[in-house]
Design a protein around this motif. Structure first.
Motif, mmCIF file in Angstrom:
data_model
loop_
_atom_site.group_PDB
_atom_site.id
_atom_site.type_symbol
_atom_site.label_atom_id
_atom_site.label_comp_id
_atom_site.label_asym_id
_atom_site.label_seq_id
_atom_site.Cartn_x
_atom_site.Cartn_y
_atom_site.Cartn_z
ATOM 1 N N LEU A 68 0.816 -1.212 0.000
ATOM 2 C CA LEU A 68 0.000 0.000 0.000
ATOM 3 C C LEU A 68 0.850 1.264 0.000
ATOM 4 C CD1 LEU A 68 -2.645 -1.064 2.674
ATOM 5 C CD2 LEU A 68 -2.965 -0.995 0.193
ATOM 6 N N ALA A 69 2.081 1.161 0.498
ATOM 7 C CA ALA A 69 2.944 2.342 0.628
ATOM 8 C C ALA A 69 3.532 2.711 -0.726
ATOM 9 C CB ALA A 69 4.050 2.066 1.633
ATOM 10 N N ARG A 70 3.116 3.846 -1.251
ATOM 11 C CA ARG A 70 3.587 4.301 -2.554
ATOM 12 C C ARG A 70 3.798 5.811 -2.500
ATOM 13 N NH1 ARG A 70 4.289 -0.281 -3.079
ATOM 14 N NH2 ARG A 70 3.627 -1.714 -4.737
ATOM 15 N N ASP A 86 7.862 13.702 0.748
ATOM 16 C CA ASP A 86 9.049 12.955 1.154
ATOM 17 C C ASP A 86 8.698 11.612 1.782
ATOM 18 O OD1 ASP A 86 7.829 14.450 3.237
ATOM 19 O OD2 ASP A 86 9.580 14.094 4.517
ATOM 20 N N CYS A 87 7.403 11.354 1.992
ATOM 21 C CA CYS A 87 6.972 10.134 2.668
ATOM 22 C C CYS A 87 6.100 9.285 1.750
ATOM 23 C CB CYS A 87 6.163 10.478 3.925
ATOM 24 S SG CYS A 87 7.059 11.418 5.168
ATOM 25 N N PRO A 88 6.149 7.969 1.914
ATOM 26 C CA PRO A 88 5.201 7.129 1.186
ATOM 27 C C PRO A 88 3.781 7.403 1.661
ATOM 28 C CG PRO A 88 6.426 5.824 2.770
ATOM 29 C CD PRO A 88 7.062 7.175 2.750
ATOM 30 N N LEU A 89 2.827 7.143 0.796
ATOM 31 C CA LEU A 89 1.431 7.478 1.067
ATOM 32 C C LEU A 89 0.557 6.232 1.035
ATOM 33 C CD1 LEU A 89 1.119 10.542 -1.351
ATOM 34 C CD2 LEU A 89 1.776 10.590 1.062
ATOM 35 N N VAL A 90 -0.608 6.341 1.645
ATOM 36 C CA VAL A 90 -1.660 5.351 1.512
ATOM 37 C C VAL A 90 -2.961 6.126 1.306
ATOM 38 C CG1 VAL A 90 -2.065 5.229 3.995
ATOM 39 C CG2 VAL A 90 -2.755 3.329 2.551
ATOM 40 N N THR A 91 -3.863 5.588 0.496
ATOM 41 C CA THR A 91 -5.085 6.305 0.109
ATOM 42 C C THR A 91 -6.300 5.676 0.771
ATOM 43 O OG1 THR A 91 -4.155 6.937 -2.032
ATOM 44 C CG2 THR A 91 -6.546 6.983 -1.834
ATOM 45 N N SER A 117 -12.463 1.960 1.655
ATOM 46 C CA SER A 117 -11.454 1.003 1.206
ATOM 47 C C SER A 117 -10.095 1.676 1.263
ATOM 48 C CB SER A 117 -11.749 0.505 -0.214
ATOM 49 O OG SER A 117 -11.799 1.575 -1.135
ATOM 50 N N VAL A 118 -9.079 0.880 1.529
ATOM 51 C CA VAL A 118 -7.703 1.359 1.626
ATOM 52 C C VAL A 118 -6.979 0.954 0.350
ATOM 53 C CG1 VAL A 118 -5.577 1.313 2.963
ATOM 54 C CG2 VAL A 118 -7.783 1.121 4.124
ATOM 55 N N LEU A 119 -6.337 1.928 -0.301
ATOM 56 C CA LEU A 119 -5.725 1.728 -1.611
ATOM 57 C C LEU A 119 -4.281 2.212 -1.582
ATOM 58 C CD1 LEU A 119 -8.710 3.246 -3.643
ATOM 59 C CD2 LEU A 119 -8.268 0.810 -3.251
ATOM 60 N N PRO A 120 -3.474 1.790 -2.552
ATOM 61 C CA PRO A 120 -2.095 2.291 -2.620
ATOM 62 C C PRO A 120 -2.042 3.806 -2.732
ATOM 63 C CG PRO A 120 -2.370 0.382 -4.049
ATOM 64 C CD PRO A 120 -3.740 0.751 -3.572
ATOM 65 N N GLY A 121 -0.947 4.380 -2.285
ATOM 66 C CA GLY A 121 -0.828 5.831 -2.244
ATOM 67 C C GLY A 121 -0.771 6.496 -3.594
#
Length: 610
Positions: A244-246, A256-261, A276-280
């Motif tokens: 999920l971390a993108r 500067d940080c990985p994201l999650v959507t 729902s939790v999706l990649p950043g």
């Protein structure tokens, strides 16, 4: 009562041990042991001092004063253990419950201890009980105790949003939540238990969301005829080992940080219908139909109207919505076209309405092209003020950059070469495309081939009012709806944006410290469950004319505490009274408006003479 070290498990060549406080009790002819408290594997008190520590704990329970002053570390640990035992009601073997009555006491013996927050917790618990939260969790397979622990997790996220580790500390030391949920008895809680419960909630998240949404429709009469859909993202710390971390475009400017959507569909009251939790780095337009498919049921006869932002409303998505039989409302991508602004400015508006904040809004009905779509041009006083403020801020920033570029020509180690100055100016123009055309800018070249000055003056465009300021265009498939109904329905999308803001700022959505995907999903889903409770409270408050933010409600109820008052009677017995402090008028008024009036809940115990 004594302390012992217990082997808890053996894995490969490693043994895991735990230090526990236990007591003996007799059952018939047998003597058995009962664990009163798990003191943990890293118990700091040396084994040689355990007997002395037990004596201090027993003295603390019975109210005795030690003959000699103990070491500070032992005294602190003894007080901590006594407080935990009392909060879990594990000292009842040395006490008898009292229903009331009178007692002659020594005034110099009165003590107030174990004060814990209880005001917000009572409101949160009442909201979850109204949603039937305990029954919902039992229906998906959780035991009664696990369901209550999950409720404690959600209440903690509503009242004290934090990581699971901080949540456990707060529940054990600062809050009366365990007492309200009758979790202050029985086995001690561990961090791993909270993590496993979080995993279990995620496993059943659709069934839980469906049940809670149906319950709130019963409570507040939501029609479900409208769906508001949007996405937000939050940043993560470290470099999580999760799919999920993108990296992507952070809405909090944390590139500067990985994201999650987090994608969410809500009803008109702001209650989540599906999350729902999706990649950043997910493409926002591509998530719409997965969310709609998860909401569709065979019993649905009338499909809801979908309200969405411009980022999601691509032409392909709008065409697919038409094919699937959904109505929709969205704002036009790319802003207002010049001919649309001219058409609106050439005639009086077709309707004038007032926003909830008291600002004026004007509506023009544009041509129906294509035939199955209506387009409305809206001018909003509030939006114009916002657009003008953004423009002024951009101009100030652009002028500050030009000033810095000019001042650098007379400073050492700054760009002075004529071509390089032009290059930097070109980059500034690109960065400030909104305002650079409002200035005539000149770079003067000196005799040495270097730039000697950067000057600028506002041109005619600077003072020309933008005809499109405050304007935007709505597109809708509801050609039969009135102008005001269409506009006001779309304005409800701002409530979903406010919902996301509540999640991020008031319910601990960000940042995320977890490393595993299932823990990330659990962290976000608990925030969504907390949002159900917050919405119940705020909906009830709004019905009574109270429109405070959740943060404001928490502040007003923060002084509502529950504490134990203890004193010694003249015959030497120790009496404890556990009760809520009377809330101040502001807190009592908020609680009453939320349907939780103050009621005296008192527990009295008389400790037997040692």
């Amino acid at each position: 009562m004594f302390i012992r070290e217990t082997l808890t498990r053996r894995r490969a060549d490693k043994c895991y041990r735990s230090v526990r406080l236990v007591e003996n009790f007799r059952t018939g002819r047998k003597v058995q042991q009962k664990t009163l408290l798990n003191l943990g594997a890293a118990f700091p008190i040396p084994k040689s001092q355990w007997p002395e520590l037990v004596e201090l704990v027993q003295a603390g329970i019975t109210g005795e004063t030690p003959l000699f002053d103990p070491e500070p570390e032992l005294a602190t640990m003894a007080d901590t253990i006594v407080q935990k035992l009392r909060s879990r009601a594990l000292v009842q073997s040395a006490a008898e419950a009292l229903d009331g009555g009178t007692a002659n006491i020594r005034l110099d013996s009165i003590q107030i201890e174990d004060a814990r927050s209880v005001g917000c917790e009572r409101l949160a618990l009442a909201a979850l009980e109204a949603l039937g939260f305990l029954g919902v969790l039992k229906n998906v397979g959780l035991s009664d105790r696990d369901a209550r622990i999950a409720m404690a997790l959600v209440i903690a996220r509503m009242v004290h949003p934090a990581s699971e580790r901080e949540t456990l500390r707060w529940l054990e030391t600062n809050s009366a939540t365990f007492e309200l949920l009758r979790l202050n008895t029985g086995p001690a809680l561990y961090l791993d238990k909270l993590y496993r419960l979080s995993d279990g909630l995620v496993k059943h998240h659709e069934a839980i969301e469906d049940a809670l949404f149906d319950r709130q429709r019963t409570l507040f009469g939501s029609s479900g005829a409208v769906i508001f859909y949007d996405l937000t993202n939050t940043y993560m710390t470290g470099r999580p080992a999760s799919d999920l971390a993108r990296f992507g475009r952070s809405k909090q400017k944390r590139n500067d940080c990985p994201l999650v959507t987090l994608a969410m569909a809500t009803d008109e009251g702001g209650f989540p219908r599906r999350s729902s939790v999706l990649p950043g780095n997910v493409s926002e337009p591509g998530t719409l139909f997965e969310a709609l498919d998860s909401l569709a049921t065979p019993e649905d006869k009338d499909k809801p109207t979908v309200i969405m932002d411009a980022d999601i409303a691509t032409e392909n998505n709008l065409a697919e919505l038409r094919n699937r039989g959904y109505h929709w409302i969205t704002v036009r991508r790319g802003g207002v076209k010049p001919d649309q602004a001219d058409a609106a400015g050439a005639r009086d508006p077709d309707a004038t309405i007032e926003t909830r904040s008291g600002h004026e809004a004007r509506i023009w009905n544009l041509s129906h092209e294509p035939e199955n779509e209506a387009q409305l041009c809206i001018w909003s006083q509030a939006r114009q003020e916002r657009d003008e403020a953004i423009l002024a801020k951009k101009r100030d920033a652009f002028e500050a950059e030009l000033t810095a570029l000019h001042d650098g020509l007379s400073k050492p180690r700054s760009v002075k070469t004529y071509d390089k100055v032009l290059e930097r100016l070109g980059r500034l123009r690109e960065r400030y495309a909104m305002v650079n055309q409002h200035y005539d800018i000149r770079v003067t070249k000196g005799s040495d081939g270097k730039a000697s000055a950067v000057t600028w003056v506002p041109n005619a465009a600077f003072n020309t009012r933008d005809a499109r300021a405050g304007l935007y265009v709505l597109r809708t498939s509801h050609t039969e709806w009135g102008l005001e109904k269409t506009v006001r329905t779309y304005w409800r999308l701002t409530e979903l944006e406010a919902t996301f803001e509540t999640l991020k700022s008031e319910l601990g959505l960000r940042p995320i410290w977890h490393q595993l995907s299932r823990r990330i999903e659990g962290h976000l889903f608990i925030a969504v469950l907390a949002l159900y409770g917050v919405n119940v409270i705020r909906t009830r408050l709004a019905a009574q004319g109270v429109h405070d933010s959740w943060a404001s409600v928490r502040n007003k109820l923060g002084r509502w505490q529950r504490a134990t008052t203890s004193f010694t009677s003249v015959d030497g017995a120790r009496i404890e009274v556990r009760t809520d402090a009377r809330p101040d008028p502001v807190a009592a008024g908020v609680a009453k408006a939320a349907g939780v009036p103050y009621a005296l809940e008192r527990r009295i115990r008389k400790l037997k003479n040692p």
